[in-house]
Enzyme design. Structure first.
Site, PDB file in Angstrom:
ATOM      1  CB  THR A  97      -0.822   0.219   1.395  1.00  0.00           C
ATOM      2  OG1 THR A  97      -1.580  -1.137   1.467  1.00  0.00           O
ATOM      3  CG2 THR A  97      -1.937   1.214   1.192  1.00  0.00           C
ATOM      4  CB  VAL A 111       4.863 -10.316   4.733  1.00  0.00           C
ATOM      5  CG1 VAL A 111       5.010  -9.168   3.791  1.00  0.00           C
ATOM      6  CG2 VAL A 111       5.367 -11.852   3.980  1.00  0.00           C
ATOM      7  CB  ALA A 131       4.460 -17.138   8.931  1.00  0.00           C
ATOM      8  CB  SER A 161      13.114 -13.086  20.055  1.00  0.00           C
ATOM      9  OG  SER A 161      12.619 -12.966  21.229  1.00  0.00           O
ATOM     10  N   GLY A 162      11.892 -10.200  20.549  1.00  0.00           N
ATOM     11  CA  GLY A 162      11.750  -9.043  21.460  1.00  0.00           C
ATOM     12  C   GLY A 162      10.539  -8.123  21.331  1.00  0.00           C
ATOM     13  CE  LYS A 203      11.413 -15.133  17.607  1.00  0.00           C
ATOM     14  NZ  LYS A 203       9.929 -15.484  17.697  1.00  0.00           N
ATOM     15  CG  HIS A 216      13.427 -17.566  22.103  1.00  0.00           C
ATOM     16  ND1 HIS A 216      11.838 -17.014  22.006  1.00  0.00           N
ATOM     17  CD2 HIS A 216      13.788 -16.517  22.888  1.00  0.00           C
ATOM     18  CE1 HIS A 216      11.965 -15.765  22.548  1.00  0.00           C
ATOM     19  NE2 HIS A 216      13.182 -15.438  23.108  1.00  0.00           N
ATOM     20  CG  ASN A 217       8.795 -18.064  20.067  1.00  0.00           C
ATOM     21  OD1 ASN A 217       9.836 -17.303  20.129  1.00  0.00           O
ATOM     22  ND2 ASN A 217       7.737 -17.565  18.977  1.00  0.00           N
ATOM     23  CD  GLU A 268       7.611 -16.010  23.965  1.00  0.00           C
ATOM     24  OE1 GLU A 268       6.524 -15.483  23.766  1.00  0.00           O
ATOM     25  OE2 GLU A 268       8.681 -15.287  23.438  1.00  0.00           O
ATOM     26  CG  HIS A 317       6.749 -55.193  20.462  1.00  0.00           C
ATOM     27  ND1 HIS A 317       6.847 -54.939  18.898  1.00  0.00           N
ATOM     28  CD2 HIS A 317       5.461 -55.167  20.705  1.00  0.00           C
ATOM     29  CE1 HIS A 317       5.606 -54.668  18.595  1.00  0.00           C
ATOM     30  NE2 HIS A 317       4.562 -54.753  19.779  1.00  0.00           N
TER      31      HIS A 317
END
Length: 474
Positions: free
Chosen positions: A35, A76, A78, A130-131, A184, A187-188, A191, A454
């Site tokens: 845009t 943009v 994902a 991240s942040g 990452k 990391h999440n 988190e 087994h």
């Protein structure tokens, strides 16, 4: 006109803040948004940084504005939007140019995109950032996956905009293709576990001790001055302290108890399962968010079974608070141990050679899970002893010996009171199972052999054997 050092596509919240960060650090940046009016407004509102921004109205103009080899950051949504943007850029970029996906991508998509660009002359970077909004603007933790040559082209800009810990950039090249986005993702996952455990302790304080937000806030603030010093503990105290301007009530009391998620926690769990590595605290945290979304079902169940009455934890308040602090510390250590174990497994599986000390170091500032404990983790990986599991590092053995009795007491008392602590409970079960030299899976093996022949291993002989219950005996 002077060429830009780098380009950026997508001027949403994260993209616009990252662009301003790059400009503020002295780098000229070409920007594009589908845009055009948004691009114009962004540049117009950039203040003194306006002269370092090159607004572009087309991808061709963007490519022309950047110094070759051209790095272009994509910010943009994902998934398919990233593929669409890559397809559009392929017609405008030239050999050795670099497309950088800085969104929360599934690392499998990143690996696929690398392969799809092979032979095209273009290269690709999967960059975990991240942040949040604040980090993007003033310094995030950045996890890069790609070729080392492409990293060298953008290293100056990326390290400049990253968070700094005692002057050291919290950005690094971690390995090829999907390495950065995988780190990452984990990391999440950590988190998710960290946030869930904090919420569980808050629940004990609220429903087990009858404390209000204004009483709980200074507890977390106090903990933030000690071993639990971390960004999430810091903001928890601030969130509990805040009042709603509309009602005057504490903000947390007017927020609906239904947590959202964007998928990275789920991806962490899926990858841990695929790799055969237990990440039970992360799994419990993801499940807890899903359960929180079943608001109407939970309300119906409360009517069916009766509402829990507040059960005061017995004992001196100071002793209970100390137990809660240590329980949270122990749970946090277990969650990090699981996350690093998953990354270690992925490193072997995908031949990434992930640098664990470096990962711990670049998480010390900028990212959501930053905490003082990461300095100790970086040191533990650097000295050795943490390679098998963080729980085996001498520093963390000492911490867990001190903290796990408190975790045990908190989980037990929460269970008696009917207070759900799924992530803390899972962390405790993981710790107990991990440190048990002889567990109970011998019975599982007997069952598997009984119904499916087994086979099993014996403690006194090598080879495969069957039991005396109808299968072939070894």
């Amino acid at each position: 006109m002077e060429k830009a050092e780098i380009g950026l596509i997508g001027l949403g919240t994260m993209g616009s803040n990252l662009a301003l960060n790059i400009a503020e650090k002295g780098h000229r940046i070409a920007v594009f948004n589908r845009t055009p009016e948004k691009t114009d407004a962004f540049v117009a509102n950039a203040g003194t940084l306006r002269d370092r921004l090159v607004p572009c109205k087309s991808l061709a103009e963007l490519a022309e504005a950047i110094r070759p080899p051209r790095p272009v950051i994509i910010m943009v949504l994902a998934g398919q939007p990233v593929d669409d943007q890559i397809a559009a850029l392929r017609g405008e970029l030239a050999a050795n140019d670099i497309i950088i996906d800085a969104g929360n991508a599934n690392f499998h998509d990143t690996v696929r995109r690398f392969k799809e660009l092979e032979g095209s002359g273009l290269t690709f970077i999967g960059m975990g950032v991240s942040g949040g909004e604040e980090g993007a603007r003033h310094g995030p933790s950045i996890m890069v996956g790609g070729t080392e040559a492409s990293w060298k082209r953008v290293e100056k800009v990326i390290t400049a905009i990253s968070a700094k810990f005692k002057g050291e950039p919290c950005a690094a090249w971690l390995g090829p293709d999907g390495a950065g986005h995988f780190v990452k993702t984990i990391h999440n996952g950590i988190e998710y576990a960290d946030m869930q455990m904090i919420a569980e302790i808050y629940g004990v304080l609220r429903d087990g001790l009858g404390m209000g937000p204004k009483e709980i806030a200074p507890v977390f603030a106090g903990w933030n001055k000690g071993r639990l010093d971390s960004y999430l503990i810091e903001i928890t105290a601030k969130a509990l302290e805040a009042d709603d301007p509309k009602t005057g009530r504490p903000v947390v009391d007017i927020i609906l108890d239904r947590a959202g998620q964007k998928g990275t926690g789920k991806w962490s769990v899926i990858e841990a399962q695929q790799l055969g590595i237990p990440a039970t605290a992360i799994e419990a945290a993801v499940a807890a968010r899903v359960l929180s979304s079943l608001k109407s079902e939970r309300e119906a169940a409360e009517k069916a079974y009766g509402k829990l009455s507040v059960t005061t934890f017995s004992g001196a308040r100071d002793e209970v608070l100390k137990d809660l602090e240590l329980a949270l510390l122990a749970g946090k250590i277990a969650a990090y141990a699981q996350g690093f174990a998953v990354m270690s497994g992925a490193s072997k599986e995908f031949n990434w050679n992930l640098p664990m000390p470096t990962i711990a170091r670049i998480w010390r500032a900028g990212c959501i899970i930053r905490s003082q404990m990461l300095d100790t983790m970086a040191e533990a990986f650097g000295k050795g002893g943490a390679e098998v599991n963080l729980l085996m590092a001498p520093a963390f053995i000492d911490m867990m010996k001190q903290a796990h009795p408190s975790l045990r007491r908190v989980v037990a008392r929460a269970a008696e009171a009917g207070l759900p602590v799924p992530a803390l409970s899972s962390a405790l079960a993981y710790f107990d199972a991990y440190r048990q030299g002889r567990g109970t899976s011998n019975l599982i093996q007997a069952q598997r052999d009984f119904f499916g022949a087994h086979g099993f291993e014996r403690i006194d002989a090598a080879g495969a054997f069957h039991g005396p219950w109808g299968g072939t005996q070894g």
